[in-house]
Design a protein around this motif. Sequence first.
Motif, PDB file in Angstrom:
ATOM      1  N   LEU A 195       6.353  74.970   8.755  1.00 42.50           N
ATOM      2  CA  LEU A 195       6.491  75.827   9.917  1.00 42.50           C
ATOM      3  C   LEU A 195       5.223  75.811  10.743  1.00 42.50           C
ATOM      4  N   GLY A 196       5.371  75.746  12.061  1.00 46.93           N
ATOM      5  CA  GLY A 196       4.204  75.884  12.919  1.00 46.93           C
ATOM      6  C   GLY A 196       3.795  74.619  13.638  1.00 46.93           C
ATOM      7  N   SER A 197       4.457  73.497  13.407  1.00 54.94           N
ATOM      8  CA  SER A 197       4.114  72.282  14.128  1.00 54.94           C
ATOM      9  C   SER A 197       5.391  71.573  14.550  1.00 54.94           C
ATOM     10  N   ASN A 198       5.397  71.060  15.780  1.00 62.44           N
ATOM     11  CA  ASN A 198       6.613  70.428  16.291  1.00 62.44           C
ATOM     12  C   ASN A 198       6.529  68.902  16.286  1.00 62.44           C
ATOM     13  N   ILE A 199       5.602  68.356  15.517  1.00 60.79           N
ATOM     14  CA  ILE A 199       5.513  66.901  15.433  1.00 60.79           C
ATOM     15  C   ILE A 199       5.845  66.442  14.015  1.00 60.79           C
ATOM     16  N   PRO A 200       6.244  65.205  13.841  1.00 64.12           N
ATOM     17  CA  PRO A 200       6.653  64.715  12.522  1.00 64.12           C
ATOM     18  C   PRO A 200       5.501  64.730  11.514  1.00 64.12           C
ATOM     19  N   ASN A 201       5.856  64.859  10.257  1.00 61.59           N
ATOM     20  CA  ASN A 201       4.853  64.802   9.185  1.00 61.59           C
ATOM     21  C   ASN A 201       4.044  63.518   9.249  1.00 61.59           C
ATOM     22  N   LYS A 202       4.709  62.433   9.639  1.00 59.06           N
ATOM     23  CA  LYS A 202       4.022  61.141   9.723  1.00 59.06           C
ATOM     24  C   LYS A 202       2.837  61.217  10.671  1.00 59.06           C
ATOM     25  N   LEU A 203       3.023  61.921  11.794  1.00 60.97           N
ATOM     26  CA  LEU A 203       1.927  62.052  12.756  1.00 60.97           C
ATOM     27  C   LEU A 203       0.891  63.060  12.296  1.00 60.97           C
ATOM     28  N   LEU A 204       1.341  64.098  11.619  1.00 58.72           N
ATOM     29  CA  LEU A 204       0.390  65.089  11.107  1.00 58.72           C
ATOM     30  C   LEU A 204      -0.604  64.454  10.148  1.00 58.72           C
ATOM     31  N   ASN A 205      -0.141  63.448   9.422  1.00 59.36           N
ATOM     32  CA  ASN A 205      -0.963  62.871   8.367  1.00 59.36           C
ATOM     33  C   ASN A 205      -1.424  61.444   8.624  1.00 59.36           C
ATOM     34  N   ILE A 206      -1.192  60.945   9.819  1.00 61.88           N
ATOM     35  CA  ILE A 206      -1.634  59.580  10.110  1.00 61.88           C
ATOM     36  C   ILE A 206      -3.161  59.549  10.149  1.00 61.88           C
ATOM     37  N   PRO A 207      -3.796  58.619   9.443  1.00 63.74           N
ATOM     38  CA  PRO A 207      -5.260  58.601   9.398  1.00 63.74           C
ATOM     39  C   PRO A 207      -5.896  58.150  10.710  1.00 63.74           C
ATOM     40  N   VAL A 219       1.467  70.309  23.194  1.00 66.53           N
ATOM     41  CA  VAL A 219       1.620  71.199  24.347  1.00 66.53           C
ATOM     42  C   VAL A 219       1.329  70.533  25.683  1.00 66.53           C
ATOM     43  N   HIS A 220       0.763  69.311  25.661  1.00 65.83           N
ATOM     44  CA  HIS A 220       0.470  68.656  26.943  1.00 65.83           C
ATOM     45  C   HIS A 220       0.288  67.160  26.738  1.00 65.83           C
ATOM     46  N   VAL A 221       0.917  66.375  27.598  1.00 60.81           N
ATOM     47  CA  VAL A 221       0.759  64.927  27.604  1.00 60.81           C
ATOM     48  C   VAL A 221       0.592  64.485  29.047  1.00 60.81           C
ATOM     49  N   THR A 222      -0.440  63.681  29.326  1.00 67.23           N
ATOM     50  CA  THR A 222      -0.673  63.258  30.702  1.00 67.23           C
ATOM     51  C   THR A 222      -1.552  62.015  30.735  1.00 67.23           C
ATOM     52  N   ASN A 223      -1.519  61.343  31.877  1.00 67.88           N
ATOM     53  CA  ASN A 223      -2.451  60.241  32.132  1.00 67.88           C
ATOM     54  C   ASN A 223      -3.588  60.691  33.047  1.00 67.88           C
ATOM     55  N   ASP A 224      -3.474  61.923  33.546  1.00 67.67           N
ATOM     56  CA  ASP A 224      -4.424  62.420  34.535  1.00 67.67           C
ATOM     57  C   ASP A 224      -5.445  63.380  33.920  1.00 67.67           C
ATOM     58  N   LYS A 247       3.512  76.626  26.214  1.00 69.48           N
ATOM     59  CA  LYS A 247       4.852  76.116  25.960  1.00 69.48           C
ATOM     60  C   LYS A 247       4.773  74.819  25.177  1.00 69.48           C
ATOM     61  N   HIS A 248       5.577  74.740  24.118  1.00 66.48           N
ATOM     62  CA  HIS A 248       5.617  73.525  23.309  1.00 66.48           C
ATOM     63  C   HIS A 248       6.466  72.471  23.988  1.00 66.48           C
ATOM     64  N   LEU A 249       5.993  71.234  23.943  1.00 64.56           N
ATOM     65  CA  LEU A 249       6.802  70.144  24.470  1.00 64.56           C
ATOM     66  C   LEU A 249       7.896  69.811  23.476  1.00 64.56           C
ATOM     67  N   ASN A 250       8.933  69.191  23.967  1.00 63.47           N
ATOM     68  CA  ASN A 250      10.036  68.781  23.106  1.00 63.47           C
ATOM     69  C   ASN A 250       9.512  67.880  21.998  1.00 63.47           C
ATOM     70  N   GLU A 251       9.768  68.273  20.755  1.00 60.62           N
ATOM     71  CA  GLU A 251       9.249  67.489  19.631  1.00 60.62           C
ATOM     72  C   GLU A 251       9.759  66.056  19.639  1.00 60.62           C
ATOM     73  N   GLN A 252      10.915  65.832  20.287  1.00 60.41           N
ATOM     74  CA  GLN A 252      11.474  64.484  20.304  1.00 60.41           C
ATOM     75  C   GLN A 252      10.600  63.501  21.075  1.00 60.41           C
ATOM     76  N   SER A 253       9.661  64.021  21.880  1.00 56.83           N
ATOM     77  CA  SER A 253       8.802  63.140  22.671  1.00 56.83           C
ATOM     78  C   SER A 253       7.881  62.307  21.790  1.00 56.83           C
ATOM     79  N   LEU A 254       7.663  62.740  20.557  1.00 60.92           N
ATOM     80  CA  LEU A 254       6.835  61.960  19.635  1.00 60.92           C
ATOM     81  C   LEU A 254       7.626  61.510  18.409  1.00 60.92           C
ATOM     82  N   TYR A 255       8.935  61.569  18.495  1.00 60.90           N
ATOM     83  CA  TYR A 255       9.773  61.064  17.414  1.00 60.90           C
ATOM     84  C   TYR A 255      10.274  59.678  17.776  1.00 60.90           C
ATOM     85  N   SER A 256      10.436  58.847  16.794  1.00 57.98           N
ATOM     86  CA  SER A 256      11.034  57.535  17.030  1.00 57.98           C
ATOM     87  C   SER A 256      11.831  57.131  15.806  1.00 57.98           C
TER      88      SER A 256
END
Length: 310
Positions: free
Chosen positions: A24-36, A145-150, A169-178
């Motif tokens: 609970l508390g994170s909207n990104i995959p475990n793989k990204l939470l633990n990627i070295p 919470v934020h993704v940008t090139n600027d 505001k949390h971004l849609n977790e699907q934005s970092l899912y594949s």
Amino acid sequence: MFIKMFLRFFIVLSITIGSINGALGSNIPNKLLNIPITLTTGEVVTLNDFKEKQPVYLKFWATWCQPCMQQMPHFQKIHEKYGKEIQVIAINLAVNDQLKDVLKVSKKFNLTMPMSLDKSGDLAQNFHLLGTPYHLLFDRQINLVHVTNDSDKALTNKIELLTKNQPLKHLNEQSLYSSEIKPIDFNTSTQAILFTATWCDWYFAQTRAEMATQCINAQNLLNLLAKQRPNLKISGQLSRLWTDDKAMKKYGQRFNIKHPLFIDKSNQYFHQLAIKNLPTLVLIKNGKIIKKITDFENANTILNEISTLR
């Protein structure tokens, strides 16, 4: 009826929450939470290390990326002002860049934030990098919470809010899912694949002239190879960075390309074959890589070497 509907809703909700990451508390995959993330100091960290401790600001960049260089003074100021409240990490793509190049830029701009080189390409692949500079902000729970090139006011404002522990505001977790991608099977065919970019010849000309020359030479070589070896399977794989079908068409016209040309939209070819230099010509025989060529100064030498491929 109501109880049945409630139970169905509860089951679906439980599955959905559990599938997000099981914590609970994170909207990104475990793989990204633990990627070295390996820092230039040798220390290895993960996003999970900072969970409930600090927000995190990741910036992907390259030394030959002009907007990246333009943003560096602001990037350093952000670190100086907020570095105690937010974990800032600069991640170099390690594409046509080595540690010496990174250190040179670091010295030029007096950069003091932790640095990382994405030598394996795993970070860019998993964080869905499509172009540099690339900024990602995570709150204390490591919600995206934020993704940008600027590097703009919106980015700075959100960083300031994060340091004050203000909810964003949390971004849609699907934005970092594949979805899981199966490894490419190159079967038994003998083939030559040129890995390059639609902007390789003209963009590098402004920052790394020698790289631009290599890009031009490599594509001209492949065109010549396609004429000399019509039975050899030849193709071009274009980086997905800053590229679309329109850019691919213009590139094909600019070089009068007749061989098949593709955009590696999933970055699967680049990642699986560990392409870290543009351009790179990969020779494959019996399903295995037999050579990677990154120096295209002497076309005749390369053509003679390829002539042995059958």
